[in-house]
Design an enzyme around this catalytic site. Structure first.
Site, PDB file in Angstrom:
ATOM      1  N   TYR A 282      42.832  49.619  48.143  1.00  0.00           N
ATOM      2  CA  TYR A 282      42.372  50.892  47.568  1.00  0.00           C
ATOM      3  C   TYR A 282      40.947  50.709  47.026  1.00  0.00           C
ATOM      4  O   TYR A 282      40.679  50.838  45.847  1.00  0.00           O
ATOM      5  CB  TYR A 282      43.337  51.398  46.494  1.00  0.00           C
ATOM      6  CG  TYR A 282      43.383  52.900  46.477  1.00  0.00           C
ATOM      7  CD1 TYR A 282      43.956  53.607  47.529  1.00  0.00           C
ATOM      8  CD2 TYR A 282      42.793  53.628  45.446  1.00  0.00           C
ATOM      9  CE1 TYR A 282      43.969  54.992  47.546  1.00  0.00           C
ATOM     10  CE2 TYR A 282      42.794  55.015  45.453  1.00  0.00           C
ATOM     11  CZ  TYR A 282      43.388  55.691  46.502  1.00  0.00           C
ATOM     12  OH  TYR A 282      43.382  57.058  46.514  1.00  0.00           O
ATOM     13  N   TYR A 283      40.073  50.389  47.973  1.00  0.00           N
ATOM     14  CA  TYR A 283      38.756  49.885  47.617  1.00  0.00           C
ATOM     15  C   TYR A 283      37.847  50.882  46.923  1.00  0.00           C
ATOM     16  O   TYR A 283      37.851  52.069  47.214  1.00  0.00           O
ATOM     17  CB  TYR A 283      38.056  49.349  48.883  1.00  0.00           C
ATOM     18  CG  TYR A 283      38.734  48.128  49.449  1.00  0.00           C
ATOM     19  CD1 TYR A 283      39.430  47.255  48.610  1.00  0.00           C
ATOM     20  CD2 TYR A 283      38.695  47.847  50.805  1.00  0.00           C
ATOM     21  CE1 TYR A 283      40.067  46.133  49.117  1.00  0.00           C
ATOM     22  CE2 TYR A 283      39.338  46.728  51.319  1.00  0.00           C
ATOM     23  CZ  TYR A 283      40.020  45.884  50.469  1.00  0.00           C
ATOM     24  OH  TYR A 283      40.655  44.787  50.966  1.00  0.00           O
ATOM     25  N   HIS A 284      37.056  50.347  46.003  1.00  0.00           N
ATOM     26  CA  HIS A 284      35.981  51.078  45.332  1.00  0.00           C
ATOM     27  C   HIS A 284      34.766  50.157  45.337  1.00  0.00           C
ATOM     28  O   HIS A 284      34.816  49.047  45.917  1.00  0.00           O
ATOM     29  CB  HIS A 284      36.407  51.484  43.920  1.00  0.00           C
ATOM     30  CG  HIS A 284      36.982  50.348  43.097  1.00  0.00           C
ATOM     31  ND1 HIS A 284      36.233  49.259  42.716  1.00  0.00           N
ATOM     32  CD2 HIS A 284      38.232  50.122  42.628  1.00  0.00           C
ATOM     33  CE1 HIS A 284      36.989  48.437  42.022  1.00  0.00           C
ATOM     34  NE2 HIS A 284      38.209  48.918  41.957  1.00  0.00           N
TER      35      HIS A 284
ATOM     36  N   GLY B 183      33.539  48.220  43.251  1.00  0.00           N
ATOM     37  CA  GLY B 183      33.753  46.872  42.700  1.00  0.00           C
ATOM     38  C   GLY B 183      34.202  45.904  43.781  1.00  0.00           C
ATOM     39  O   GLY B 183      33.665  44.791  43.903  1.00  0.00           O
ATOM     40  N   HIS B 184      35.178  46.321  44.582  1.00  0.00           N
ATOM     41  CA  HIS B 184      35.624  45.479  45.692  1.00  0.00           C
ATOM     42  C   HIS B 184      34.473  45.239  46.669  1.00  0.00           C
ATOM     43  O   HIS B 184      34.281  44.124  47.168  1.00  0.00           O
ATOM     44  CB  HIS B 184      36.769  46.149  46.454  1.00  0.00           C
ATOM     45  CG  HIS B 184      38.021  46.359  45.653  1.00  0.00           C
ATOM     46  ND1 HIS B 184      38.431  47.588  45.210  1.00  0.00           N
ATOM     47  CD2 HIS B 184      38.960  45.471  45.216  1.00  0.00           C
ATOM     48  CE1 HIS B 184      39.568  47.467  44.552  1.00  0.00           C
ATOM     49  NE2 HIS B 184      39.906  46.191  44.525  1.00  0.00           N
TER      50      HIS B 184
ATOM     51  N   LYS C 194      35.795  41.798  35.940  1.00  0.00           N
ATOM     52  CA  LYS C 194      36.643  42.778  35.260  1.00  0.00           C
ATOM     53  C   LYS C 194      37.974  42.151  34.847  1.00  0.00           C
ATOM     54  O   LYS C 194      38.449  42.355  33.747  1.00  0.00           O
ATOM     55  CB  LYS C 194      36.925  43.994  36.137  1.00  0.00           C
ATOM     56  CG  LYS C 194      37.747  45.027  35.382  1.00  0.00           C
ATOM     57  CD  LYS C 194      37.838  46.314  36.111  1.00  0.00           C
ATOM     58  CE  LYS C 194      39.059  46.384  36.982  1.00  0.00           C
ATOM     59  NZ  LYS C 194      40.315  46.499  36.229  1.00  0.00           N
TER      60      LYS C 194
ATOM     61  N   GLN D 199      42.196  36.634  34.508  1.00  0.00           N
ATOM     62  CA  GLN D 199      42.619  36.135  35.822  1.00  0.00           C
ATOM     63  C   GLN D 199      41.643  35.078  36.327  1.00  0.00           C
ATOM     64  O   GLN D 199      42.036  33.996  36.780  1.00  0.00           O
ATOM     65  CB  GLN D 199      42.666  37.322  36.797  1.00  0.00           C
ATOM     66  CG  GLN D 199      42.701  36.949  38.258  1.00  0.00           C
ATOM     67  CD  GLN D 199      42.899  38.180  39.133  1.00  0.00           C
ATOM     68  OE1 GLN D 199      43.975  38.755  39.157  1.00  0.00           O
ATOM     69  NE2 GLN D 199      41.869  38.600  39.843  1.00  0.00           N
TER      70      GLN D 199
HETATM   71  P1  AMP Z   1      42.366  44.278  42.686  1.00  0.00           P
HETATM   72  O1  AMP Z   1      42.357  44.840  44.078  1.00  0.00           O
HETATM   73  O2  AMP Z   1      42.322  45.325  41.628  1.00  0.00           O
HETATM   74  O3  AMP Z   1      43.420  43.240  42.478  1.00  0.00           O
HETATM   75  O4  AMP Z   1      41.001  43.514  42.511  1.00  0.00           O
HETATM   76  C1  AMP Z   1      40.556  42.603  43.476  1.00  0.00           C
HETATM   77  C2  AMP Z   1      39.315  41.934  42.979  1.00  0.00           C
HETATM   78  O5  AMP Z   1      38.334  42.924  42.714  1.00  0.00           O
HETATM   79  C3  AMP Z   1      39.520  41.158  41.675  1.00  0.00           C
HETATM   80  O6  AMP Z   1      38.792  39.948  41.737  1.00  0.00           O
HETATM   81  C4  AMP Z   1      38.946  42.097  40.644  1.00  0.00           C
HETATM   82  O7  AMP Z   1      38.436  41.425  39.502  1.00  0.00           O
HETATM   83  C5  AMP Z   1      37.821  42.729  41.421  1.00  0.00           C
HETATM   84  N1  AMP Z   1      37.427  44.000  40.805  1.00  0.00           N
HETATM   85  C6  AMP Z   1      38.232  45.059  40.555  1.00  0.00           C
HETATM   86  N2  AMP Z   1      37.540  46.036  39.928  1.00  0.00           N
HETATM   87  C7  AMP Z   1      36.273  45.577  39.785  1.00  0.00           C
HETATM   88  C8  AMP Z   1      35.076  46.111  39.206  1.00  0.00           C
HETATM   89  N3  AMP Z   1      35.022  47.322  38.660  1.00  0.00           N
HETATM   90  N4  AMP Z   1      33.961  45.345  39.240  1.00  0.00           N
HETATM   91  C9  AMP Z   1      33.989  44.105  39.786  1.00  0.00           C
HETATM   92  N5  AMP Z   1      35.066  43.558  40.345  1.00  0.00           N
HETATM   93  C10 AMP Z   1      36.200  44.278  40.338  1.00  0.00           C
END
Ligand code: AMP
Length: 281
Positions: free
Chosen positions: A32-34, A36-37, A149, A153
């Protein structure tokens, strides 16, 4: 970009790349990319010859009453975004591919994993460490890229990699925020309009603490009280899970800011549990 669904094919492809002398950067995600990903993928692109993005909503890091079933998913859109950001391989397995029916081996960093988010999510970091171990083993990645973020972890994974001599280098990427300061998160889709309007106060509160530190404040209780007062006025829909001043590396709570320190929080807003953190000094 190729998409692979089996552990065996992932391992074979990565072995082949290594045989050819190519380096690999891994970006573990739940999809569910944004933006940040995307920034993690862009960073990975600069680090290695081949970029592997894993897209896996990992069941073992969700507690029984958490949002595993309803976690947002959109693999078609995610596939496009990963390709646009330079991924060479998208690994999108079914849970049964990574967990045999009688899987019984766990990797855990118990002390760090029981702090902060670990208080209300006691099995979360065990699930994270275990799935990241599987991904590190399958890819033999030279680099693994994580967002700041999820600071806890990342700190736990750094400790795991150091303690067990995993041949991977953990690389951290700055938090990507919306214009109003809210840290981007896949879970932000759970927010109602009013919750979304208030949610940037989470970051503004943390940033206020950072400003107080830059003006000379060193007492954790003063910083914490200042943020809580602000939130009481401006974040009425937020229910505090925790707000702590911590040692940035080992995550222990600090009374005074003497070492590299961060402020970290989790706030429940309606259906969304939002986490954020800021470096204070
Ligand atoms: P998730 O898919 O939420 O498990 O996140 C996957 C990776 O994306 C993890 O390393 C998160 O820390 C990173 N991530 C999620 N949101 C952000 C953000 N807003 N800025 C930077 N990295 C992010």
């Amino acid at each position: 970009m190729q998409t692979i669904n089996t552990a065996k094919s992932l391992s074979e492809q990565c072995r082949q790349w290594h045989k050819e002398g190519l380096t690999i950067a891994l970006v573990p995600t739940m999809g569910y990319y944004h933006a940040g990903h995307a920034s993690l993928m862009d960073k990975a692109r600069t680090l290695a010859d081949k970029v592997v993005v894993s897209l896996f909503v990992n069941p073992t890091q969700f507690g029984p009453n958490e949002d595993y079933a309803s976690y947002p998913r959109d693999i078609d859109r995610d596939t496009k975004i990963a390709a646009e950001h330079g991924a060479d391989l998208l690994f999108a397995p079914e849970p049964s591919e990574l967990y045999a029916p009688n899987a019984s081996t766990w990797v855990e960093v118990p002390e760090m994993g029981s702090l902060l988010c670990g208080v209300t999510r006691p099995i979360h970091f065990r699930g994270v460490c275990t799935v990241c171990t599987k991904l590190f083993m399958l890819t033999q990645a030279d680099y693994a890229v994580f967002g700041n973020k999820d600071w806890q972890q990342q700190a736990i994974l750094r400790r795991m990699v150091r303690d067990l001599f995993y041949p991977v280098q953990i690389v951290g990427v700055p938090i990507v925020r919306a214009e109003d300061g809210l840290a981007l998160s896949s879970r932000n889709v759970y927010l109602t309009e009013e919750e979304r309007r208030q949610a940037p106060e989470i970051f503004r509160g943390l940033d206020y603490a950072r400003q107080l530190v830059s003006q000379g404040e060193t007492k954790a209780s003063v910083l914490r009280d200042a943020v809580l007062r602000r939130w009481a006025a401006k974040l009425p829909l937020g229910r505090l899970d925790y707000l702590q001043v911590i040692d940035s590396e080992n995550l222990t709570q600090l009374d005074q800011i003497t070492v590299p320190a961060s402020m970290a929080c989790a706030v429940q807003m309606g259906k969304a549990r939002l986490i954020d953190n800021i470096r204070l000094n």
